[in-house]
Each structure stands twice: as C-alpha cells, then as structure tokens.
Scaffold this active site. Sequence first.
Site, PDB file in Angstrom:
ATOM      1  N   GLY A  81      17.787  28.072 -15.864  1.00  0.00           N
ATOM      2  CA  GLY A  81      17.458  27.012 -16.811  1.00  0.00           C
ATOM      3  C   GLY A  81      18.498  25.914 -16.725  1.00  0.00           C
ATOM      4  N   GLN A  88      23.209  18.481 -18.819  1.00  0.00           N
ATOM      5  CA  GLN A  88      24.151  19.207 -17.954  1.00  0.00           C
ATOM      6  C   GLN A  88      24.374  18.486 -16.621  1.00  0.00           C
ATOM      7  OE1 GLN A  88      21.912  23.177 -18.646  1.00  0.00           O
ATOM      8  NE2 GLN A  88      23.988  23.774 -18.110  1.00  0.00           N
ATOM      9  N   CYS A 116      25.930  30.167 -18.377  1.00  0.00           N
ATOM     10  CA  CYS A 116      25.558  28.744 -18.391  1.00  0.00           C
ATOM     11  C   CYS A 116      26.222  28.065 -17.201  1.00  0.00           C
ATOM     12  CB  CYS A 116      26.036  28.117 -19.699  1.00  0.00           C
ATOM     13  SG  CYS A 116      25.699  26.358 -19.833  1.00  0.00           S
ATOM     14  N   LEU A 117      25.460  27.259 -16.476  1.00  0.00           N
ATOM     15  CA  LEU A 117      26.021  26.551 -15.321  1.00  0.00           C
ATOM     16  C   LEU A 117      27.164  25.626 -15.730  1.00  0.00           C
ATOM     17  CD1 LEU A 117      22.734  25.717 -13.387  1.00  0.00           C
ATOM     18  CD2 LEU A 117      24.605  27.154 -12.568  1.00  0.00           C
ATOM     19  N   HIS A 165      18.399  28.706 -25.412  1.00  0.00           N
ATOM     20  CA  HIS A 165      19.696  28.300 -24.843  1.00  0.00           C
ATOM     21  C   HIS A 165      19.633  26.822 -24.411  1.00  0.00           C
ATOM     22  CE1 HIS A 165      23.317  29.055 -22.141  1.00  0.00           C
ATOM     23  NE2 HIS A 165      22.837  27.915 -21.650  1.00  0.00           N
ATOM     24  N   GLU A 166      18.566  26.461 -23.690  1.00  0.00           N
ATOM     25  CA  GLU A 166      18.456  25.089 -23.173  1.00  0.00           C
ATOM     26  C   GLU A 166      18.198  24.092 -24.296  1.00  0.00           C
ATOM     27  OE1 GLU A 166      19.528  24.697 -20.324  1.00  0.00           O
ATOM     28  OE2 GLU A 166      19.363  26.774 -19.657  1.00  0.00           O
ATOM     29  N   HIS A 205      21.316  22.890 -25.865  1.00  0.00           N
ATOM     30  CA  HIS A 205      21.995  21.819 -25.110  1.00  0.00           C
ATOM     31  C   HIS A 205      21.534  20.443 -25.597  1.00  0.00           C
ATOM     32  CE1 HIS A 205      24.407  23.741 -22.016  1.00  0.00           C
ATOM     33  NE2 HIS A 205      23.418  24.539 -21.669  1.00  0.00           N
TER      34      HIS A 205
HETATM   35  C1  Y12 Z   1      20.025  34.129 -20.212  1.00  0.00           C
HETATM   36  C2  Y12 Z   1      20.585  33.749 -19.071  1.00  0.00           C
HETATM   37  C3  Y12 Z   1      20.769  32.400 -18.834  1.00  0.00           C
HETATM   38  C4  Y12 Z   1      20.341  31.454 -19.752  1.00  0.00           C
HETATM   39  C5  Y12 Z   1      20.490  29.985 -19.570  1.00  0.00           C
HETATM   40  C6  Y12 Z   1      20.477  29.474 -18.186  1.00  0.00           C
HETATM   41  N1  Y12 Z   1      21.698  29.791 -17.530  1.00  0.00           N
HETATM   42  C7  Y12 Z   1      21.853  29.790 -16.194  1.00  0.00           C
HETATM   43  O1  Y12 Z   1      20.924  29.472 -15.490  1.00  0.00           O
HETATM   44  C8  Y12 Z   1      23.166  30.193 -15.667  1.00  0.00           C
HETATM   45  C9  Y12 Z   1      23.434  30.168 -14.411  1.00  0.00           C
HETATM   46  C10 Y12 Z   1      24.736  30.549 -13.809  1.00  0.00           C
HETATM   47  C11 Y12 Z   1      24.838  30.522 -12.430  1.00  0.00           C
HETATM   48  C12 Y12 Z   1      26.038  30.846 -11.798  1.00  0.00           C
HETATM   49  O2  Y12 Z   1      26.152  30.834 -10.426  1.00  0.00           O
HETATM   50  C13 Y12 Z   1      26.691  29.721  -9.803  1.00  0.00           C
HETATM   51  O3  Y12 Z   1      27.175  28.814 -10.435  1.00  0.00           O
HETATM   52  C14 Y12 Z   1      26.612  29.702  -8.337  1.00  0.00           C
HETATM   53  C15 Y12 Z   1      27.119  31.242 -12.556  1.00  0.00           C
HETATM   54  O4  Y12 Z   1      28.219  31.699 -11.830  1.00  0.00           O
HETATM   55  C16 Y12 Z   1      29.427  31.088 -11.908  1.00  0.00           C
HETATM   56  O5  Y12 Z   1      29.577  30.186 -12.646  1.00  0.00           O
HETATM   57  C17 Y12 Z   1      30.500  31.596 -11.039  1.00  0.00           C
HETATM   58  C18 Y12 Z   1      27.013  31.270 -13.935  1.00  0.00           C
HETATM   59  C19 Y12 Z   1      25.827  30.910 -14.561  1.00  0.00           C
HETATM   60  C20 Y12 Z   1      19.823  31.894 -20.893  1.00  0.00           C
HETATM   61  C21 Y12 Z   1      19.648  33.217 -21.095  1.00  0.00           C
HETATM   62 CO    CO Z   2      23.609  26.254 -20.557  1.00  0.00          CO
END
Ligand code: Y12
Ligand code: CO
Length: 177
Positions: free
Chosen positions: A45, A50, A95-96, A137-138, A141
């Site tokens: 997401g 962001q 969260c990214l 979550h989004e 934001h």
């Molecule tokens: C449950 C799970 C996630 C959400 C909200 C959306 N969050 C994400 O999409 C998070 C992504 C994410 C990706 C990562 O990987 C990279 O950055 C390559 C990450 O890893 C690091 O930061 C090292 C962390 C998060 C809502 C509910």
């Molecule tokens: Co986020």
Amino acid sequence: MKLIIVEYPDKKLREKSKKVEVFDEKLHKLLDAMHPFMIRTNGIGLAAIQVNHATQALVLNIPDEDGEQSKENLLEIINPVITAKNGETVYQEGCLSVPSFYEDIQRFETISINYQDRDGNTKRLEADGLLSIAIQHEMDHLEGILFIDKLSYSRRKKFEKEYKRMLKEKRTGGKKE
Ligand code: Y12
Ligand code: CO
C-alpha cells in the site's frame, strides 16, 4: 514520473492531503507511477503523500495466496471515506516511510468505504483481513497520521531511540563520527 519516498521524521508526512477535484492526466500519471514504485519497493500500500504529493490518492495491491501481486488486484482509491467499521484486529504493520520497523497495531476488523476511481466514478468497497488493515493504514496517511503514532508511550520512546540509531548508522555506514 520519478518518485522518491518521504521517510520519517520528514514533516511532509504530517501534512493533510487535499481532496482530488480534477481527475485528469496529472492524476493518472501519478497513479501510473505509484503502482510500479510500490511493487519495486516491496510495498502493498502507498499513499501519494509518501511520494511527496499531498493529494487523497492511494494504491493498494494485496498479494494473493501465492504471494503474487497481480495487476488485477490493484486498487486505486481516491477521496476515501469510511462509512462503517466493525470489530477489532491486531496485525504487525510496516510502512515504506518508516523503513525496517514493524509493530503490532490495533485496527477495525472490517470497514466499508466510499471512494472514487481514477475517472471520478463513485465506488463502494467492503473490506476485511489484510485489505481492511492496509486501507486504514493508508487512510491515516491522508490525515498525517503514522502507525507509530498508535504505539504506547514506552514503545514509542523505544522506537525513537532505535530509529535514531538506525539513521545514524545509515549516515555513517557504521563508522564512528
Ligand atoms: C499491514 C502491512 C502493511 C500495511 C501498509 C503498507 N505497508 C507497506 O507496504 C510496507 C512496506 C515495506 C517494505 C519494505 O521493503 C523495502 O523497503 C524494500 C520494508 O523494508 C524495509 O524498510 C527495510 C518495510 C515496509 C498495512 C498493514
Ligand atoms: Co505507511
């Protein structure tokens, strides 16, 4: 369109996103860039704020049972409003914009939302499971709220300490300053 992730503690993440009024090529270009960016960075997401655009636009792509994020499951959500919410659930969120941190967060189990698609058509969606959690979550934001704001006082203090250490390590590459 080149996108760059905004990371905590950047104040930009605290900005409230503006309602989309015009569903034009500019919006389409932003959405078209957000989806591959999110996939490339392992996200499920992403809110426009962001990537430095304070507009009420989200993209979500929940993986299927095989872990695939097929384009068929891509959701583009503009100007969402929650119309119903029920139950409670806890999930370890990431969260990214807050890299490397994952925390258990309590959310509503199911939600109903009204939103618009990229052409301004009104839609309705009932969500449960990971989709419901990710939408909540989004949508936070869009109000300038991050998942870390929902932590207890002591957990938040621990997070701030660990995050500061992580930023320092990133800056110095682990060397002493
Ligand atoms: C449950 C799970 C996630 C959400 C909200 C959306 N969050 C994400 O999409 C998070 C992504 C994410 C990706 C990562 O990987 C990279 O950055 C390559 C990450 O890893 C690091 O930061 C090292 C962390 C998060 C809502 C509910
Ligand atoms: Co986020």
